[in-house]
Design an enzyme around this catalytic site. Structure first.
Site, PDB file in Angstrom:
ATOM      1  CG  ASN A 149      -5.074 -28.041 -48.834  1.00 44.32           C
ATOM      2  OD1 ASN A 149      -3.913 -27.684 -48.843  1.00 44.32           O
ATOM      3  ND2 ASN A 149      -6.081 -27.187 -48.730  1.00 44.32           N
ATOM      4  CB  ILE A 150      -7.919 -33.754 -50.521  1.00 40.14           C
ATOM      5  CG1 ILE A 150      -8.628 -33.041 -49.361  1.00 40.14           C
ATOM      6  CG2 ILE A 150      -8.244 -35.241 -50.517  1.00 40.14           C
ATOM      7  CD1 ILE A 150     -10.153 -33.039 -49.442  1.00 40.14           C
ATOM      8  CG  ASP A 169      -4.745 -28.410 -59.756  1.00 41.96           C
ATOM      9  OD1 ASP A 169      -5.050 -27.296 -60.222  1.00 41.96           O
ATOM     10  OD2 ASP A 169      -4.941 -28.714 -58.560  1.00 41.96           O
ATOM     11  CB  ALA A 225     -14.093 -34.485 -55.336  1.00 41.83           C
ATOM     12  CG  ASP A 250     -17.259 -40.355 -49.154  1.00 40.79           C
ATOM     13  OD1 ASP A 250     -17.929 -41.122 -48.425  1.00 40.79           O
ATOM     14  OD2 ASP A 250     -16.858 -39.241 -48.767  1.00 40.79           O
ATOM     15  CD  GLU A 255     -23.574 -36.432 -51.155  1.00 38.45           C
ATOM     16  OE1 GLU A 255     -23.526 -35.818 -50.080  1.00 38.45           O
ATOM     17  OE2 GLU A 255     -22.571 -36.699 -51.828  1.00 38.45           O
ATOM     18  CG  HIS A 273     -20.425 -36.491 -48.294  1.00 39.44           C
ATOM     19  ND1 HIS A 273     -20.966 -35.542 -49.114  1.00 39.44           N
ATOM     20  CD2 HIS A 273     -19.201 -35.987 -47.929  1.00 39.44           C
ATOM     21  CE1 HIS A 273     -20.139 -34.522 -49.233  1.00 39.44           C
ATOM     22  NE2 HIS A 273     -19.050 -34.775 -48.517  1.00 39.44           N
ATOM     23  N   GLY A 275     -15.990 -38.918 -46.050  1.00 41.20           N
ATOM     24  CA  GLY A 275     -14.566 -38.627 -46.245  1.00 41.20           C
ATOM     25  C   GLY A 275     -13.914 -37.938 -45.049  1.00 41.20           C
ATOM     26  CB  ALA A 276     -14.450 -34.764 -43.483  1.00 41.26           C
TER      27      ALA A 276
HETATM   28  N1  LIG Z   1     -15.743 -36.598 -49.249  1.00 40.66           N
HETATM   29  C1  LIG Z   1     -15.673 -35.657 -48.332  1.00 40.66           C
HETATM   30  O1  LIG Z   1     -16.173 -35.782 -47.233  1.00 40.66           O
HETATM   31  C2  LIG Z   1     -14.902 -34.391 -48.633  1.00 40.66           C
HETATM   32  C3  LIG Z   1     -14.279 -33.714 -47.574  1.00 40.66           C
HETATM   33  C4  LIG Z   1     -13.553 -32.574 -47.858  1.00 40.66           C
HETATM   34  C5  LIG Z   1     -13.456 -32.109 -49.174  1.00 40.66           C
HETATM   35  N2  LIG Z   1     -14.093 -32.768 -50.172  1.00 40.66           N
HETATM   36  C6  LIG Z   1     -13.995 -32.285 -51.565  1.00 40.66           C
HETATM   37  O2  LIG Z   1     -12.656 -32.349 -51.986  1.00 40.66           O
HETATM   38  C7  LIG Z   1     -12.394 -31.218 -52.815  1.00 40.66           C
HETATM   39  C8  LIG Z   1     -10.903 -30.919 -52.788  1.00 40.66           C
HETATM   40  O3  LIG Z   1     -10.550 -30.477 -51.489  1.00 40.66           O
HETATM   41  P1  LIG Z   1      -9.139 -29.792 -51.210  1.00 40.66           P
HETATM   42  O4  LIG Z   1      -9.074 -29.526 -49.759  1.00 40.66           O
HETATM   43  O5  LIG Z   1      -8.041 -30.579 -51.830  1.00 40.66           O
HETATM   44  O6  LIG Z   1      -9.329 -28.412 -52.010  1.00 40.66           O
HETATM   45  P2  LIG Z   1      -8.190 -27.453 -52.559  1.00 40.66           P
HETATM   46  O7  LIG Z   1      -8.857 -26.163 -52.837  1.00 40.66           O
HETATM   47  O8  LIG Z   1      -7.006 -27.486 -51.674  1.00 40.66           O
HETATM   48  O9  LIG Z   1      -7.767 -28.135 -53.953  1.00 40.66           O
HETATM   49  C9  LIG Z   1      -8.597 -28.215 -55.055  1.00 40.66           C
HETATM   50  C10 LIG Z   1      -7.707 -28.231 -56.296  1.00 40.66           C
HETATM   51  O10 LIG Z   1      -8.549 -28.466 -57.429  1.00 40.66           O
HETATM   52  C11 LIG Z   1      -7.984 -27.739 -58.506  1.00 40.66           C
HETATM   53  N3  LIG Z   1      -8.950 -27.580 -59.581  1.00 40.66           N
HETATM   54  C12 LIG Z   1      -9.925 -26.643 -59.714  1.00 40.66           C
HETATM   55  N4  LIG Z   1     -10.568 -26.819 -60.875  1.00 40.66           N
HETATM   56  C13 LIG Z   1      -9.982 -27.867 -61.487  1.00 40.66           C
HETATM   57  C14 LIG Z   1     -10.204 -28.519 -62.726  1.00 40.66           C
HETATM   58  N5  LIG Z   1     -11.141 -28.098 -63.572  1.00 40.66           N
HETATM   59  N6  LIG Z   1      -9.430 -29.578 -63.031  1.00 40.66           N
HETATM   60  C15 LIG Z   1      -8.460 -30.001 -62.198  1.00 40.66           C
HETATM   61  N7  LIG Z   1      -8.205 -29.416 -61.013  1.00 40.66           N
HETATM   62  C16 LIG Z   1      -8.947 -28.363 -60.656  1.00 40.66           C
HETATM   63  C17 LIG Z   1      -7.552 -26.428 -57.868  1.00 40.66           C
HETATM   64  O11 LIG Z   1      -6.582 -25.751 -58.693  1.00 40.66           O
HETATM   65  C18 LIG Z   1      -6.976 -26.908 -56.542  1.00 40.66           C
HETATM   66  O12 LIG Z   1      -5.577 -27.115 -56.600  1.00 40.66           O
HETATM   67  C19 LIG Z   1     -13.254 -30.106 -52.200  1.00 40.66           C
HETATM   68  O13 LIG Z   1     -13.584 -29.137 -53.165  1.00 40.66           O
HETATM   69  C20 LIG Z   1     -14.460 -30.842 -51.711  1.00 40.66           C
HETATM   70  O14 LIG Z   1     -15.471 -30.786 -52.701  1.00 40.66           O
HETATM   71  C21 LIG Z   1     -14.808 -33.898 -49.925  1.00 40.66           C
END
Ligand SMILES: NC(=O)c1ccc[n+]([C@@H]2O[C@H](COP(=O)([O-])OP(=O)(O)OC[C@H]3O[C@@H](n4cnc5c(N)ncnc54)[C@H](O)[C@@H]3O)[C@@H](O)[C@H]2O)c1
Length: 303
Positions: A149-150, A169, A225, A250, A255, A273, A275-276
């Site tokens: 998603n992100i 990915d 992430a 971030d 942390e 941290h 991001g959201a």
């Molecule tokens: N900074 C923040 O405040 C904040 C906020 C929300 C999420 N996040 C982080 O962002 C991450 C991603 O969020 P999202 O909503 O896109 O999740 P998501 O589940 O939609 O997408 C994660 C993607 O990572 C891929 N993936 C898994 N293992 C992998 C690897 N070894 N190599 C490459 N790709 C791989 C998956 O196939 C998936 O498509 C979350 O897991 C979370 O840790 C951080």
């Protein structure tokens, strides 16, 4: 259904839950020590990042029926264990994607144009035009590790800014407008690398000295992430020996960090941290948490 709100949640959505008949108590500053004494009286708990839900807490609450995490990752919850005890675990996977993507893009602009350093210099009453020649992000290659998603929200914005977007990915075969590449190819071709994948056993230290060696000289790295996906010692080394020109971070392996040397580097820009942490994402998170709990309560068997 009795709900305990353990972390900050927008008042509007607490009222929505109450209006739907849920009994909602707010203890958004509750400590890890207090939780096992208080939580057994509740059917549901709402958490964000602050409150961790580990096995001993789950064992202490045999009446708990649902845990709702306002946010994406479930790494703060022993979710498999909770599910094995019959507790439903829910999150809000889409609510904050755009906010995190905007922060990642913001880091890229800030690094390309030294916005942080130029601001500090101006605050010191200096007019130092020569030190701040930057470069454009348009025309550069952005490598996304993780295209969920992100990652996709980041890609949309980067493409609109004229960047070439490539991604690695293992869970995504193809995606319109983005060339899917092997991990090593991404490392070798990217001017910017941005991480958008979960932290797991496999992804911890996924970027370390060996991977930095495969990158272009002068690459810039963004991690919105999870801390620890990049090995912080190796990143420190790469930022000080010139391999990596700059990093926008971030998230951190600890942390808040106990060792601040990475954050203090001149070519690192950082945030705690957040991001959201936008009003828009928080509102969407609150709305989704309330909707999920109200729906869950409707389907709950009367006892
Ligand atoms: N900074 C923040 O405040 C904040 C906020 C929300 C999420 N996040 C982080 O962002 C991450 C991603 O969020 P999202 O909503 O896109 O999740 P998501 O589940 O939609 O997408 C994660 C993607 O990572 C891929 N993936 C898994 N293992 C992998 C690897 N070894 N190599 C490459 N790709 C791989 C998956 O196939 C998936 O498509 C979350 O897991 C979370 O840790 C951080």
């Amino acid at each position: 259904m009795k709900v305990l709100i353990c972390d900050k949640t927008e008042q509007e959505y607490i009222e929505q839950m109450r209006a739907a008949g849920l009994i909602v108590d707010v203890r958004d500053d509750i400590t890890a020590e207090e939780l096992p004494k208080v939580l057994p009286a509740y059917d549901a708990m709402v958490v964000r990042s602050r409150t961790k839900v580990r096995q001993p807490l789950i064992d202490a609450c045999p009446n708990l029926k649902v845990i709702v995490r306002g946010g994406v990752g479930l790494d703060t919850i022993d979710h498999q264990y909770a599910k094995s005890k019959g507790i439903a675990v829910m999150n809000t996977p889409l609510a904050s994607s755009a906010s995190v993507a905007e922060l990642a893009i913001g880091f890229m602009f800030a690094l390309a144009r030294s916005i942080y350093k130029a601001t500090s210099s101006m605050k010191a009453e200096k007019w130092d035009k020569k030190s701040f020649e930057g470069d454009e992000i348009g025309g550069k290659t952005l490598g996304l590790i993780g295209l969920g998603n992100i990652g996709q929200e980041t890609a949309k914005r980067a493409i609109a800014l004229g960047m070439t977007v490539i991604a690695y990915d293992p869970g995504v075969k193809e995606f319109k407008g983005i060339k899917m590449v092997a991990f090593d190819e991404l490392l070798a071709q990217s001017d910017y690398i941005s991480l958008h994948l979960p932290k797991t056993k496999e992804t911890t230290n996924m970027i370390s000295a060996e991977q930095f060696a495969k990158m272009k000289n002068g690459v810039r790295i963004i991690n919105c992430a999870r801390g620890g996906i990049i090995n912080e010692e190796a990143l420190y080394e790469a930022l000080t020996n010139g391999k990596v020109a700059g990093a926008g971070l971030d998230v951190f392996s600890e942390e808040p960090p106990t060792d601040w040397k990475l954050v203090k580097l001149d070519n690192v820009i950082a945030s705690p941290h957040i991001g959201a942490a936008t009003k828009d994402a928080q509102a969407r998170v609150g709305a989704e948490v309330a909707a999920k709990l109200i729906e869950f309560a409707k389907n709950m068997q009367p006892v």
